[in-house]
Design an enzyme around this catalytic site. Structure first.
Site, PDB file in Angstrom:
ATOM      1  CE  LYS A  94      39.901  38.565  44.789  1.00 53.57           C
ATOM      2  NZ  LYS A  94      40.721  39.989  45.245  1.00 53.57           N
ATOM      3  N   GLY A 115      48.374  40.425  38.766  1.00 54.26           N
ATOM      4  CA  GLY A 115      48.699  41.909  37.864  1.00 54.26           C
ATOM      5  C   GLY A 115      49.948  41.533  36.866  1.00 54.26           C
ATOM      6  CB  ALA A 140      45.687  37.039  41.028  1.00 56.21           C
ATOM      7  N   GLY A 141      46.410  36.802  37.963  1.00 56.55           N
ATOM      8  CA  GLY A 141      47.237  36.505  37.168  1.00 56.55           C
ATOM      9  C   GLY A 141      46.863  36.146  35.261  1.00 56.55           C
ATOM     10  CG  ASN A 180      40.458  44.351  38.075  1.00 54.92           C
ATOM     11  OD1 ASN A 180      40.724  45.172  39.153  1.00 54.92           O
ATOM     12  ND2 ASN A 180      40.527  45.876  36.763  1.00 54.92           N
ATOM     13  CB  THR A 181      46.332  43.532  35.906  1.00 59.90           C
ATOM     14  OG1 THR A 181      45.591  43.635  37.073  1.00 59.90           O
ATOM     15  CG2 THR A 181      46.769  44.763  34.919  1.00 59.90           C
TER      16      THR A 181
END
Length: 257
Positions: free
Chosen positions: A96, A157, A184-185, A206-207
């Site tokens: 990645k 994040g 992301a986001g 993830n977050t």
């Protein structure tokens, strides 16, 4: 089935492994998400010494495929070196590719990204580039050898969810047969369902999971939302209208003068 570089997968959720309260909670989140791919930052884990070794063992025991990333890299040279180290450690050609261009927004440096993607592809890597929804950048990444694109929907994040739905929709239309993974986001399961309803092939999280009050339960909630969004897309979603349309048929109703 989702196919990425010739590998067939049942799950459309890719899960990051950073910031979990404990290894046990990470393991439970992976299991309940039913993900088949986890992303790993080689730079962070190798810096952990013995703890990093224990982390790698945990990931192996979970039986999932590892997608190493180049998180924290700011130059082509740095990203290429990290990718080569990851290939040695994880014995995979998957990478990645992240090349950060702006420290506050963590926006990818798309100019260096294309160059790095070309170098790594020529070296035998199968590149998953973290990019924007820019169509021209996407074309250049395909020209560099990428067979997957990973556009953001908001800064890493941020949990803001999709900020440019027309742009994401245009990207899906421009690359109808290419695997597109939103990266992301994403902050809520509803965000994940929204991008899947646009026709995207998968979501990387993830977050939103790791920082939840109950990461394992949140991982399962996201998995369900992703499946629901994808199912809705395949079934054919009703497009919004400006005016009301009666849902009850009028045929057979009596007419009163």
């Amino acid at each position: 089935m989702l196919t990425l570089y010739g590998t067939e997968l049942s799950s459309r959720l890719l899960l990051g492994t950073a910031r979990y309260p404990s290894p046990a909670i990470l393991a439970e989140a992976v299991r309940r998400s039913k993900t088949e791919i986890v992303t790993v930052s080689l730079r962070r884990e190798t810096a952990g010494g013995k703890a990093g070794g224990a982390f790698f063992e945990l990931i192996r025991d979970l039986g999932v495929r590892v997608l190493p990333n180049t998180a924290g890299c700011h130059s082509v040279k740095e990203a290429a070196l990290t990718a080569k180290m990851a290939r040695e450690v994880f014995r995979t050609n998957w990478i990645k590719l992240e090349l950060i261009g702006h420290q506050d927004t963590l926006q990818p440096d798309v100019f260096q990204l294309v160059e790095a993607a070309r170098i790594l592809t020529e070296d035998g890597f199968e590149v998953f580039p973290y990019t924007t929804e820019d169509l021209v950048v996407g074309e250049h990444l395909l020209g560099a050898g990428c067979k997957v694109l990973m556009p953001w929907c908001a800064p890493i994040g941020s949990a803001m969810g999709p900020q440019n739905i027309p742009g994401l929709r245009a990207m899906r239309a421009e690359f109808p047969d290419l695997p597109l993974i939103v990266d992301a986001g994403i902050g809520r399961p509803s965000h994940a369902a929204t991008v899947m309803e646009l026709g995207f092939d998968a979501v990387l999280l993830n977050t939103a999971v790791a920082s939840a009050a109950d990461p394992a339960a949140m991982a399962e909630a996201f998995a369900n939302a992703i499946d629901a969004g994808h199912g809705g897309y395949l079934a054919g979603l009703l497009e919004p209208r400006d005016m009301a349309v009666p849902s009850t048929p009028v045929i057979g109703k009596g007419v009163f003068a």
